[in-house]
Design an enzyme around this catalytic site. Structure first.
Site, short mmCIF file in Angstrom:
data_model
loop_
_atom_site.label_atom_id
_atom_site.label_comp_id
_atom_site.label_asym_id
_atom_site.label_seq_id
_atom_site.Cartn_x
_atom_site.Cartn_y
_atom_site.Cartn_z
N GLY A 75 0.84 -1.20 0.00
CA GLY A 75 0.00 0.00 0.00
C GLY A 75 0.87 1.24 0.00
O GLY A 75 1.39 1.65 -1.03
N GLU A 112 0.08 10.60 5.56
CA GLU A 112 0.58 11.15 4.29
C GLU A 112 0.73 10.06 3.23
O GLU A 112 0.53 10.28 2.06
CB GLU A 112 1.99 11.70 4.54
CG GLU A 112 2.10 13.19 4.65
CD GLU A 112 3.55 13.56 4.89
OE1 GLU A 112 4.21 14.01 3.94
OE2 GLU A 112 4.06 13.35 6.02
N ARG A 136 14.68 11.49 11.60
CA ARG A 136 15.51 10.30 11.69
C ARG A 136 16.49 10.25 10.53
O ARG A 136 17.65 9.92 10.68
CB ARG A 136 14.66 9.03 11.72
CG ARG A 136 15.52 7.82 11.94
CD ARG A 136 14.71 6.58 12.13
NE ARG A 136 14.12 6.15 10.87
CZ ARG A 136 13.41 5.03 10.75
NH1 ARG A 136 13.23 4.28 11.79
NH2 ARG A 136 12.90 4.69 9.60
N TYR A 142 4.11 5.20 23.64
CA TYR A 142 5.06 5.23 22.54
C TYR A 142 6.44 5.49 23.08
O TYR A 142 6.61 6.39 23.90
CB TYR A 142 4.69 6.43 21.64
CG TYR A 142 4.49 6.09 20.21
CD1 TYR A 142 3.23 5.79 19.73
CD2 TYR A 142 5.56 6.10 19.32
CE1 TYR A 142 3.03 5.50 18.40
CE2 TYR A 142 5.36 5.80 17.98
CZ TYR A 142 4.10 5.50 17.53
OH TYR A 142 3.90 5.21 16.21
#
Lengths: 536, 544
Positions: A114, A184, A393, A456
């Site tokens: 996807g 996004e 990152r 998280y």
């Protein structure tokens, strides 16, 4: 945008220096790619039915990975051991049916693709797969087929990205409200296949609450229900076999999803707490009273400081003076320790009046836990952080910094212990493995539920002086996951299992549970056409 | 016979490497005499010194009274109170009241002023009682590090009431966080002293509270709260009581399982267990113990008794060695052995009966702690002399005694025992000094060392028999300190003699049988794992 404080933060936190830089390759070295295993019969048949496909190396490498750290590293300085041999782009449900038929006929392996944002090694091709691997890219199936305003549902092709879906629905005045951090790029089909969760689930629900109808192409045929009743008692819900199946059973082609009118009013907010414990206690109370705003997140101190480093250059002397005043008020007047305090970011949505009322309710609860309202800007920046972190990152990698995030869900009474122990374990494991500078080991509570929360963790370190940083990273992540499980956390809240967390699945859902999944897989896909080997 | 035994030992254990030297040198940590400085500078200034101890890094400072409030309000205790109220029909308030009373009876009241007073008086007392109080400095440094990192549990050996006074005294001297100590209820009855002990960090537990749910609930929660908050190092004795015979007692598991629970439940990241070995050259209570062993009841602890006992202040009790062992990380001990997720499915305020696996783990750790204590004990020359005299009573020629003592010293060291033997003195002087120290049981007359006089013409009155028995028992207590060094080789030799055949299998089987038979008598690591067995007997092989 200029981020003036980022450099100092990077230097202070990791001992990173702008003088030490690694450079990534400008472009892919095509000759490094493993040779394709081509099933000519399959290719001929695909050609014959007129579905577009590609055997180009760059197309294939692009679909050989998700966004795990080791995959990023392989892209920068190495190569994958196995990549798809051919990429196909079906343009509608029927195309998918034909491709799956052909795959069964020629015994090739299909890996649905996807948005490619997996962080569980789910897209990685099994190294020992001898058959042709077909990457089935759903990106051309991206239309909204119909909108039903009576029932507030939309019927959408599964390859649409989150961003496009919201944009197109907004044209008719609607939204799904499903906003995972990856929206996004990530697609509707991907959300279904991984049991995704969105930032604003408190209002709109997670994917399992949003899905009304699914159409799935499997080697045994098509799975779907015959009506769109809002709830059914017809045995175990077959959609729950699909949600979270991670591409092991078939391809999700069409989804009927709930929609809502676009909210009239949106407001960010933030609250500063003297420490993390108070913050968690406040979130727990908010959950108890079931008055959580669209989103409520609590960052720990380290993450608050990180967020601060991302503050854009201030526009005028006046704003910087105001910032100074605020800081003075909180640390000196209110006595908050800058190395202890933490921030909750809030997002309210709905009618203007109701939002303001709701806001007051939440701030009142926060005040009981020593929380001080800290303005809209801080809140908004907190949410921005979420989206930029993946880009950061990549930037960090240029300076010998590697990092990753991982998540879990945990009952309320264990949240604090789990956060503390996992962070401590990360620091300790880094030390034991020769990481020279203390790592960034930080967490935040990102979702609240009646019975627990989603947590998280962000973790990054400076790998200068370490010969095999990816391996070290993986060992540390492994240890951190063990710690999570030992402290009562789940294997995953929404990232999924993929291949990265497979080894723990049996302990998580019992061997009988594994057997149940196994038997479904064996019935639906006896020849392992959908052979990405996730989960089981 | 000896030759045969040696051959079997060799046959059984030949494959093991020779580790003797390493074994010996390991023990040579440097001890420092803490009394030396006391003898040179002002005790008052020492007691008034600025005390800013090393503490746990994430300590939230709190007062003893706040601590009690936290315990009473804790979910765990509230749940127990509710349960008891439901079962007994008593109103909640009444039970809450009882819990408060229990807690008040139990609670410590750590107070710096009291500590300073103790520091002053204990300095005076210790200087009169002991020649030296030696502490391994490296151990102190390790402990200081450990205290900052994680909650610490101090686990000293227990031979005397001096043990816990000494522990606090030393921690105070080295500027370390003062421990809270689980003490027997007996002390609480002492006027003033009980309160003083409380202020120096003692908390009191009833000897038996089996079946008293409320008491257990309050007690366990109190200990866990102090540990979780890193309030202070928690100190208790794994042996449960003072060993009257100087043999290490088999461990008790109750308190140990309490202090481990916060780690199992993930409430703390880790917990350090620190075994401490306290070796006395002469034990204060030596005579009392002998009387107790003969059936004379233990005198009740009382302040007047304490004052009466002050005459011992004129006596010399030699030196003390305190060895702080390596902190054992509970996390490391449990890693790979325990699946902590067994706590995941039960609400945290419910007490959780440890699973069988867990109980086994707790027991193993307890034995590990005691074996560490044993390994770090320091033996004095008096121990050797007592052992020799017991085989040669009532008396032995002095020069023969010196020869035998030196022989036993070498043998003991070869078997891994750690001896305090002054290098700068001749052996005969060492033996003489030791006899002098134990002058209450030993006499040197006309070149003969006499354990007790046994004049053939004297009638054997009850007093004489009793006196002899007391001496003999005291002597045996000293000898018992050697037991730990020799018990394994002794069992190997015995096994060689007893085994049906001289085959390796038969001998090891007999050894295992004996080890099992004596498992309540001596401290062996539970179970018969091959690796441990091999290790245990390797020292015998090395020596032979």
């Amino acid at each position: 945008m200029v981020l003036p404080a980022l450099r100092e933060w990077m230097e202070k936190t990791f001992g990173a220096s702008l003088n030490h830089k690694t450079t990534s390759r400008a472009s892919l070295n095509v000759s490094d790619a493993p040779p394709a295993i081509v099933n000519e019969g399959f290719i001929q048949d695909v050609k014959a039915i007129g579905i577009s496909f590609s055997q180009d190396v760059e197309d294939r490498v692009f679909r050989a990975h998700g966004h795990c750290l080791h995959e990023m590293f392989a892209l920068r300085e190495g190569m994958f051991k196995r990549i798809p041999d051919v990429v196909v782009w079906p343009s509608c449900h029927d195309d998918v049916v034909r491709i799956v038929d052909l795959a069964c006929k020629h015994n090739v392996c299909i890996i649905p693709f996807g948005g490619g944002t997996s962080v569980s090694s789910a897209l990685e091709c099994p190294e020992d797969e001898k058959r042709t691997i077909v990457s089935l890219d759903t990106s051309q199936m991206n239309r909204i087929l119909w909108i039903d305003e009576k029932n507030l549902t939309a019927h959408v092709e599964a390859g649409i990205t989150g961003q496009d879906l919201e944009k197109q629905l907004a044209e008719s005045g609607y939204c799904t409200g499903h906003e995972p951090d990856s929206m996004e790029f990530s697609t509707l089909g991907g959300w279904v296949a991984t049991r995704a969760s969105g930032m604003k689930k408190n209002i709109y629900g997670n994917i399992e609450d949003l899905v009304v109808h699914l159409k799935v192409v499997t080697p045994q045929g098509i799975v779907e229900k015959s009506c769109q009743g809002p709830r059914m008692s017809t045995g175990p819900d077959i959609y729950h076999f699909i949600m979270g199946s991670e591409g092991t059973l078939g391809v999700v082609t069409e989804v009927t999803i709930k929609i809502r009118p676009v909210p009239e009013y949106q407001k960010y907010g933030s609250v500063v707490f003297p420490n993390f414990e108070r913050g968690v206690a406040c979130l727990r109370e908010v959950a108890r009273q079931r008055c959580a705003p669209a989103s409520i997140r609590l960052m720990d101190n380290a993450q608050f400081q990180f967020g601060h480093a991302l503050k854009p250059q201030v526009a005028s002397i006046f704003t910087s003076f105001l910032d100074g005043l605020k800081k003075f008020y909180i640390t000196k007047f209110k006595g908050f320790d800058p190395n202890q305090l933490c921030v909750a970011t809030l997002l309210f949505e709905g009618d203007r009046e109701k939002v303001l009322q709701h806001e007051k309710q939440v701030y009142d609860i926060a005040a009981k836990f020593g929380g001080l309202a800290a303005g809209e800007d801080n809140g908004q920046r907190g949410y921005m952080l979420t989206f930029v972190i993946a880009y950061l990152r990549d930037l960090g990698m240029d300076y010998y910094l590697i990092g990753e995030s991982f998540e879990t869900s945990v009952p309320w009474d264990r949240v604090l212990d789990l956060c503390r122990n996992v962070k401590e374990r990360i620091v300790r494991e880094c030390k034991e493995r020769g990481v020279q500078f203390p790592p960034l080991s930080t967490c935040r509570v990102t979702q609240t539920y009646d019975a627990g929360a989603c947590v998280y963790f962000y973790f990054a370190f400076n790998y200068r002086g370490i010969s095999d940083p990816v391996h070290v990273y993986e060992e540390i992540e492994f240890a951190a996951r063990e710690e999570i499980l030992a402290n009562g956390g789940s294997l995953s809240h929404h990232h999924g299992v993929g291949k990265l967390r497979k080894q723990w699945l049996k302990d998580s859902i019992s061997h009988v549970g594994i057997g149940m999944l196994r038997s479904v897989k064996d019935y639906i896909d006896p020849n392992n056409i959908f052979g990405n080997r996730n989960l089981l | 016979m000896r030759v045969v035994v040696l051959i079997y030992l060799w046959l059984i254990f030949a494959p093991l490497p020779l580790q003797l030297r390493e074994f010996r040198s390991k023990k040579r940590e440097v001890f420092e005499d803490v009394l030396e400085e006391r003898r040179q500078s002002s005790d008052l200034r020492y007691a008034m010194k600025c005390f800013s101890p090393v503490i746990y890094r994430s300590l939230v400072p709190c007062k003893p009274s706040m601590l009690k409030a936290m315990v009473l309000e804790s979910d765990q205790l509230q749940y127990v109170i509710k349960q008891i109220s439901l079962e007994s029909g008593e109103p909640l308030d009444a039970i809450q009241e009882q819990a408060t009373e229990i807690l008040d009876e139990m609670g410590q009241n750590l107070n710096l002023a009291a500590i300073r007073m103790f520091a002053l008086t204990l300095s005076k007392i210790f200087k009169r009682l002991f020649q030296k109080v030696c502490v391994n400095e490296e151990g102190i440094q390790r402990l200081a590090q450990a205290i900052q990192e994680h909650p610490v549990v101090l686990l000293p050996s227990h031979r005397s009431y001096i043990d816990f006074l000494m522990m606090s005294y030393i921690l105070y001297t080295y500027d370390l966080a003062l421990p809270v100590i689980a003490a027997g209820m007996d002390f609480m009855g002492m006027k003033i002293v009980g309160e003083l002990l409380r202020m120096s960090g003692a908390f009191f537990m009833r000897r038996t509270f089996r079946g008293n749910k409320l008491y257990w609930g309050v007690f366990a929660e109190y200990v866990k709260t102090m540990l979780r908050n890193g309030y202070a190092p928690v100190e208790f004795f794994v042996e449960g009581q003072r060993s009257r015979t100087c043999k290490t007692l088999t461990p008790k598991f109750g308190l140990l399982s309490v202090v481990m629970e916060p780690f199992f439940k993930g409430e703390v990241f880790d917990t350090y267990l620190v075994p401490v070995s306290i070796s006395y050259e002469r034990i204060l209570e030596e005579t009392l113990y002998a009387y107790e062993l003969l059936g004379v009841p233990k005198p009740k602890e009382s302040t007047s008794g304490l004052i009466k006992a002050r005459k011992i202040l004129n006596d010399d009790f030699g030196s003390i060695h305190i060895f702080f062992g390596k902190p054992m990380s509970l996390r490391s001990l449990a890693s790979g052995r325990l699946n902590r997720s067994q706590y995941n499915l039960i609400p945290r305020h419910l007490s959780h009966r440890p699973s069988e696996e867990m109980q086994k783990f707790i027991s193993d750790v307890a034995y590990k702690v005691e074996l560490q204590q044993i390994a770090n004990m320091v033996l004095s020359p008096g121990v050797l002399i007592a052992a020799i005299l017991l085989q040669n009573f009532p008396s032995l020629d002095f020069s023969v005694l010196v020869d035998k003592t030196v022989w036993l010293k070498d043998l003991t060291e070869a078997f891994g025992g750690c001896l305090e033997w002054p290098d700068n003195m001749s052996s005969s002087k060492v033996v003489k000094a030791s006899i002098e120290l134990h002058s209450n049981i030993l006499k040197l007359a006309d070149g003969e060392v006499i354990l007790f006089e046994n004049k053939p013409n004297d009638p054997l009155t009850e007093e004489v028999v009793f006196a002899q028995a007391v001496t003999l028992l005291m002597c045996a207590s000293y000898r018992n300190q050697l037991v730990n060094t020799y018990v394994r080789p002794a069992l190997v030799v015995l096994a060689c003699k007893m085994a049906l055949s001289s085959s390796r299998g038969d001998v090891s089987r007999t050894f295992c049988f004996l080890r099992n038979l004596f498992s309540k008598e001596f401290i062996f690591f539970p179970g018969l794992k091959k690796r441990i067995l091999k290790k245990e007997v390797s020292c015998c092989q090395n020596v032979i």
